[in-house]
Scaffold this motif. Structure first.
Motif, PDB file in Angstrom:
ATOM      1  N   GLU A 169       0.837  -1.207   0.000  1.00  0.00           N
ATOM      2  CA  GLU A 169       0.000   0.000   0.000  1.00  0.00           C
ATOM      3  C   GLU A 169       0.873   1.258   0.000  1.00  0.00           C
ATOM      4  O   GLU A 169       0.571   2.231  -0.701  1.00  0.00           O
ATOM      5  N   GLU A 218       1.807   6.515  -6.873  1.00  0.00           N
ATOM      6  CA  GLU A 218       0.740   7.408  -7.317  1.00  0.00           C
ATOM      7  C   GLU A 218       1.247   8.846  -7.380  1.00  0.00           C
ATOM      8  O   GLU A 218       0.978   9.575  -8.333  1.00  0.00           O
ATOM      9  N   ASP A 266      -3.931   1.193 -13.383  1.00  0.00           N
ATOM     10  CA  ASP A 266      -4.780   1.159 -12.180  1.00  0.00           C
ATOM     11  C   ASP A 266      -4.421   2.287 -11.221  1.00  0.00           C
ATOM     12  O   ASP A 266      -5.298   2.883 -10.595  1.00  0.00           O
ATOM     13  N   LYS A 284      -5.674   5.673 -12.564  1.00  0.00           N
ATOM     14  CA  LYS A 284      -7.133   5.758 -12.474  1.00  0.00           C
ATOM     15  C   LYS A 284      -7.622   5.949 -11.043  1.00  0.00           C
ATOM     16  O   LYS A 284      -8.767   6.317 -10.831  1.00  0.00           O
ATOM     17  N   GLY A 285      -6.766   5.696 -10.072  1.00  0.00           N
ATOM     18  CA  GLY A 285      -7.143   5.883  -8.675  1.00  0.00           C
ATOM     19  C   GLY A 285      -7.618   4.609  -8.002  1.00  0.00           C
ATOM     20  O   GLY A 285      -8.157   4.660  -6.896  1.00  0.00           O
ATOM     21  N   ASN A 286      -7.435   3.467  -8.622  1.00  0.00           N
ATOM     22  CA  ASN A 286      -7.815   2.181  -8.029  1.00  0.00           C
ATOM     23  C   ASN A 286      -6.686   1.683  -7.127  1.00  0.00           C
ATOM     24  O   ASN A 286      -6.059   0.663  -7.391  1.00  0.00           O
ATOM     25  N   LYS A 287      -6.444   2.404  -6.035  1.00  0.00           N
ATOM     26  CA  LYS A 287      -5.307   2.090  -5.178  1.00  0.00           C
ATOM     27  C   LYS A 287      -5.472   0.761  -4.451  1.00  0.00           C
ATOM     28  O   LYS A 287      -4.508   0.018  -4.296  1.00  0.00           O
ATOM     29  N   ILE A 288      -6.680   0.457  -4.014  1.00  0.00           N
ATOM     30  CA  ILE A 288      -6.891  -0.794  -3.281  1.00  0.00           C
ATOM     31  C   ILE A 288      -6.659  -1.994  -4.195  1.00  0.00           C
ATOM     32  O   ILE A 288      -5.976  -2.952  -3.826  1.00  0.00           O
ATOM     33  N   GLU A 289      -7.213  -1.919  -5.401  1.00  0.00           N
ATOM     34  CA  GLU A 289      -7.027  -2.998  -6.368  1.00  0.00           C
ATOM     35  C   GLU A 289      -5.565  -3.106  -6.781  1.00  0.00           C
ATOM     36  O   GLU A 289      -5.021  -4.209  -6.897  1.00  0.00           O
ATOM     37  N   ALA A 290      -4.913  -1.968  -6.978  1.00  0.00           N
ATOM     38  CA  ALA A 290      -3.505  -1.966  -7.382  1.00  0.00           C
ATOM     39  C   ALA A 290      -2.615  -2.533  -6.275  1.00  0.00           C
ATOM     40  O   ALA A 290      -1.689  -3.296  -6.556  1.00  0.00           O
ATOM     41  N   LYS A 297      -3.063  -6.307  -6.232  1.00  0.00           N
ATOM     42  CA  LYS A 297      -2.332  -6.917  -7.346  1.00  0.00           C
ATOM     43  C   LYS A 297      -0.829  -6.884  -7.088  1.00  0.00           C
ATOM     44  O   LYS A 297      -0.121  -7.850  -7.371  1.00  0.00           O
TER      45      LYS A 297
END
Length: 136
Positions: free
Chosen positions: A17, A24, A82, A85-91, A94
């Motif tokens: 994280e 980011e 990802d 796009k702001g998909n930090k949790i998904e990124a 992964k």
């Protein structure tokens, strides 16, 4: 080391994280970010030592050693879309799965006990020599 790594899975999830947060900030506004710039920005010594000061020093050094062996640059470039796009949790999920796969496969994958068969005879010879010189 493998047992310690398996027990610290939540710690490594938190590290992923933090890496995503750092990436980011780097990917914002920069279209062409070189691998060298990304590597310099991901200084795991600073990240681990600043966030986890209460963790024992030997454990932090081991974690930093493991993290420095992981090719994060390639992983982050794969996840760039990802992250942007702001998909930090998904990124971060992964990234953790890629990191876990790399650590399990590369660092601990070829772990074996062949060294025991080399050190056992050496240990026996040393013990016989110690017994002979101390007792005899």
């Amino acid at each position: 080391m493998r047992v310690i790594y398996e027990n610290l899975s939540s710690f490594f999830k938190k590290i992923s994280e933090l890496v995503i947060d750092k990436a980011e900030g780097l990917f914002q506004g920069k279209i062409d970010l070189s691998d060298n710039q990304l590597t310099k920005a991901l200084d795991f010594g600073k990240i681990v030592n600043s966030k986890y000061q209460k963790t024992p020093a030997f454990l932090r050094k081991g974690i930093i050693l493991i993290l420095n062996k992981i090719p994060f640059v390639g992983m982050l470039i794969d996840l760039k879309e990802d992250i942007v796009k702001g998909n930090k949790i998904e990124a971060s999920t992964k990234l953790y799965s890629k990191m876990d796969g790399f650590i399990s496969g590369t660092i601990f994958g070829n772990n074996n006990t062949k060294w025991v068969w080399w050190l056992l005879p050496l240990n026996i010879i040393i013990l016989i020599a110690l017994i002979k010189f101390k007792i005899g």
